[in-house]
Design an enzyme around this catalytic site. Sequence first.
Site, PDB file in Angstrom:
ATOM      1  CD1 TRP A 237      -2.772  -4.715  -4.747  1.00 26.85           C
ATOM      2  CD2 TRP A 237      -1.231  -5.642  -3.433  1.00 26.85           C
ATOM      3  NE1 TRP A 237      -2.395  -5.889  -5.318  1.00 26.85           N
ATOM      4  CE2 TRP A 237      -1.463  -6.488  -4.551  1.00 26.85           C
ATOM      5  CE3 TRP A 237      -0.295  -6.033  -2.488  1.00 26.85           C
ATOM      6  CZ2 TRP A 237      -0.785  -7.697  -4.721  1.00 26.85           C
ATOM      7  CZ3 TRP A 237       0.377  -7.225  -2.663  1.00 26.85           C
ATOM      8  CH2 TRP A 237       0.128  -8.050  -3.771  1.00 26.85           C
TER       9      TRP A 237
ATOM     10  CE  LYS B 177       6.818  -5.477 -18.437  1.00 33.37           C
ATOM     11  NZ  LYS B 177       7.530  -6.319 -17.592  1.00 33.37           N
TER      12      LYS B 177
ATOM     13  CB  CYS C 222      -0.857   0.015   1.255  1.00 32.05           C
ATOM     14  SG  CYS C 222      -1.703  -1.528   1.562  1.00 32.05           S
TER      15      CYS C 222
ATOM     16  CE  LYS D 103       7.550  -0.067 -10.925  1.00 26.38           C
ATOM     17  NZ  LYS D 103       7.770  -0.663 -12.252  1.00 26.38           N
TER      18      LYS D 103
ATOM     19  NE  ARG E  18       4.036   2.105  -1.659  1.00 29.74           N
ATOM     20  CZ  ARG E  18       5.178   1.431  -1.487  1.00 29.74           C
ATOM     21  NH1 ARG E  18       6.186   1.648  -2.319  1.00 29.74           N
ATOM     22  NH2 ARG E  18       5.324   0.563  -0.526  1.00 29.74           N
TER      23      ARG E  18
ATOM     24  CD  GLU F  95      10.197  -8.507 -18.826  1.00 26.25           C
ATOM     25  OE1 GLU F  95      10.197  -9.384 -17.945  1.00 26.25           O
ATOM     26  OE2 GLU F  95       9.698  -7.385 -18.663  1.00 26.25           O
TER      27      GLU F  95
ATOM     28  CG  HIS G 101      10.193 -31.593 -25.635  1.00 25.42           C
ATOM     29  ND1 HIS G 101      10.593 -32.864 -25.968  1.00 25.42           N
ATOM     30  CD2 HIS G 101      11.165 -30.760 -26.063  1.00 25.42           C
ATOM     31  CE1 HIS G 101      11.772 -32.806 -26.570  1.00 25.42           C
ATOM     32  NE2 HIS G 101      12.153 -31.540 -26.632  1.00 25.42           N
TER      33      HIS G 101
ATOM     34  CD  GLU H 284       3.717  -6.852 -15.695  1.00 25.22           C
ATOM     35  OE1 GLU H 284       3.473  -6.649 -14.503  1.00 25.22           O
ATOM     36  OE2 GLU H 284       4.840  -6.796 -16.159  1.00 25.22           O
TER      37      GLU H 284
ATOM     38  CG  ASN I  63       2.984  -0.773   2.882  1.00 21.80           C
ATOM     39  OD1 ASN I  63       2.331  -1.722   2.439  1.00 21.80           O
ATOM     40  ND2 ASN I  63       4.176  -0.453   2.424  1.00 21.80           N
ATOM     41  N   GLY I  64       1.935  -3.192   4.973  1.00 20.46           N
ATOM     42  CA  GLY I  64       2.644  -4.390   5.417  1.00 20.46           C
ATOM     43  C   GLY I  64       1.660  -5.459   5.856  1.00 20.46           C
TER      44      GLY I  64
HETATM   45  C1  AGP Z   1       7.259  -6.545 -13.774  1.00 16.06           C
HETATM   46  O1  AGP Z   1       6.673  -5.903 -14.903  1.00 16.06           O
HETATM   47  C2  AGP Z   1       6.277  -6.772 -12.652  1.00 16.06           C
HETATM   48  N1  AGP Z   1       5.692  -5.549 -12.258  1.00 16.06           N
HETATM   49  C3  AGP Z   1       6.868  -7.587 -11.512  1.00 16.06           C
HETATM   50  O2  AGP Z   1       7.156  -8.873 -12.017  1.00 16.06           O
HETATM   51  C4  AGP Z   1       8.156  -7.036 -10.875  1.00 16.06           C
HETATM   52  O3  AGP Z   1       9.232  -7.181 -11.776  1.00 16.06           O
HETATM   53  C5  AGP Z   1       8.473  -7.859  -9.616  1.00 16.06           C
HETATM   54  O4  AGP Z   1       7.421  -7.698  -8.700  1.00 16.06           O
HETATM   55  C6  AGP Z   1       9.798  -7.460  -8.958  1.00 16.06           C
HETATM   56  O5  AGP Z   1       9.744  -6.123  -8.544  1.00 16.06           O
HETATM   57  P1  AGP Z   1      11.143  -5.411  -8.111  1.00 16.06           P
HETATM   58  O6  AGP Z   1      12.002  -5.362  -9.342  1.00 16.06           O
HETATM   59  O7  AGP Z   1      10.745  -4.049  -7.618  1.00 16.06           O
HETATM   60  O8  AGP Z   1      11.762  -6.257  -7.053  1.00 16.06           O
END
Ligand code: AGP
Length: 615
Positions: A74, A486, A2, A610, A27, A482, A505, A489, A98-99
């Site tokens: 969040w 992308k 959060c 994020k 966040r 990757e 396979h 997500e 937060n946490g």
């Molecule tokens: C990447 O596009 C995602 N948002 C997610 O996989 C991110 O890379 C992952 O949570 C790691 O975050 P960080 O690099 O801040 O540790």
Amino acid sequence: MCGIIGYLGSSDSKKVLLEGLTHLEYRGYDSAGIAIREKDRVDVFRVEGRIKSLEEKLASKQFSGTVGIGHTRWATHGAPSELNAHPHRVGAITLVHNGIIENYSEHKDTLVGMGRKISSETDSEIAAHLFDLEAQAGRKLEEAIPRVMSQLRGSYAFVIMSDFEPDILAGVRNGAPLLIGVGEKEHFLASDIQAVLHRTNQIIFLQDGQFALCKRDKVTIKTAEGDRVQPDISSIDWTSEQMDKLGYPHYMLKEIFEQSQAAANTIDGNIDHRDGIVSIRELGSLLTLLPKLKRLCIVACGTARHAGIVGKYYVERLAQMPVEVDFGSEFRYRDPILDQETLLILISQSGETADTLAALREGKRKGVPTLSICNVRGSTLSRESDVVLHTNAGPEIGVASTKAFTTQLVVLYMLAIQLGKLRGTLKKDKAVEFTRELLHLPLLIERVLGTEPEIEAIARKYYSRPFFFYMGRGIYYPIALEGALKLKEISYIHAEGYPSGELKHGPIALVDTDTVTVSIAPRASNGVVDTLFEKQISNLLEVKARKGSIVSIGTEGDLRLREYSDQLISIPRTSWGLSPILATMPVQLLAYHIAVLRQTDVDKPRNLAKSVTVE
Ligand code: AGP
């Protein structure tokens, strides 16, 4: 994870808090709220949904209060709802958190047994009750906070107001980020620099186990053990316009187009121009240790882990050193084999990812040297690692990581060159050649970004398809991973990344006329990868034979690839090391434009945050 914020000063706290929350919304954005202390009361306003709904709710309201706290959520404990939204007000205490409080349920049972009414499903409200018990017993925050900290297990950052101490704003940090913005007779508390930078660039980074008591004219920082800590103020050079979108429709697109500058800023200062070879300035004490190392262990999450896999190819090829790559969420639970000849490398954009931090702490517990590659100065990871190499990408706001990823690759490539030279596995002339090419990377990135219109046209053709494969061989395999992440997500389309040779396979059973396969197949200038190119072509033809659509990412002028592909995105021919970096922009832009066409929330995709500061 959060976003939390607090303000104590003489400005309109509603304006300050809402501004700050807007910068923190990436966040988490399930619900939001603020609390403002007026002369004889505290007004609390909470909504389910985004900050925008909170702004609408408050639009007609005026406040004289100049002290307040705010939160954007969040959800971890308790569904997204107004009831579970923060701030939580209990008796004399108003709090945002937060946490995760891991032992909240045992405290909840005790509180209910004492006759206290629990109105939400959250662990945060339980913490508010614990602080209120202290307040009602007549203990001031300075005494109460350490007492409550000793009862809690888990990660938390709190911002607290007490009715009995109206001129104090308290901040508590343990396992979740919290910093203090220092203004002119005013103070800010926030999860991230972004929330306060437009107000002050004088920042105190609280450390785990510390709490702060902020008055308008001074800050007292203490440890949970009661020791005074001298505030250490850093000047942060991020300008506020870096926060803005600079005219782009989304932060993500802005950050994709910042990659040329981000790469340049990350390379800058890490070249010894006397011999023309990479010399990473932040290596510091590790420089003497590097030649003695026998093995690297790279741990990260999500996109950062994909960077780690590219790093494995770099280091094993250039430095002939074995590299293991693991998930942050798995590493500490398998009792990893680490010794003094192992360097543990953590990669993280935010430097606050709980699983990556836990991996760092596992390495430190086992006494191994730790190096982090991180984009946020002052973050927990960068402060707790023995050495930190910063990716100077600037603030990355879009939830989908882009410029952080490519600058992580830049740092890993520089590290591999320097390691290779130190270990004698990379000849000086090769080290000079690779360094010279690296200096051209920003221009090469600009060229790839120039293909955006073609990529947007491809997105228009395929954005309604239900399933995508991404495939690559060798160093392009992690780029396939990757690319798939992308797309998943931000567009919510199912996608899978595979080593190209693996499709036959089993996964190739999924290929049909609806499937799109993105085949990452550039030709590197040093020919090594070209042996794999022929095999990539065979895998591409296997997919084609089953009527799957093929989007290839290949080298400019590759007529054979054009012949076999339904769509071709071309990148400049470059060296083996830079080619995966250039192949990344196309998969980023393809995912971006598909998501825009599918009208998802590109910068704040559903269910995500994020920085995942919870396990
Ligand atoms: C990447 O596009 C995602 N948002 C997610 O996989 C991110 O890379 C992952 O949570 C790691 O975050 P960080 O690099 O801040 O540790």
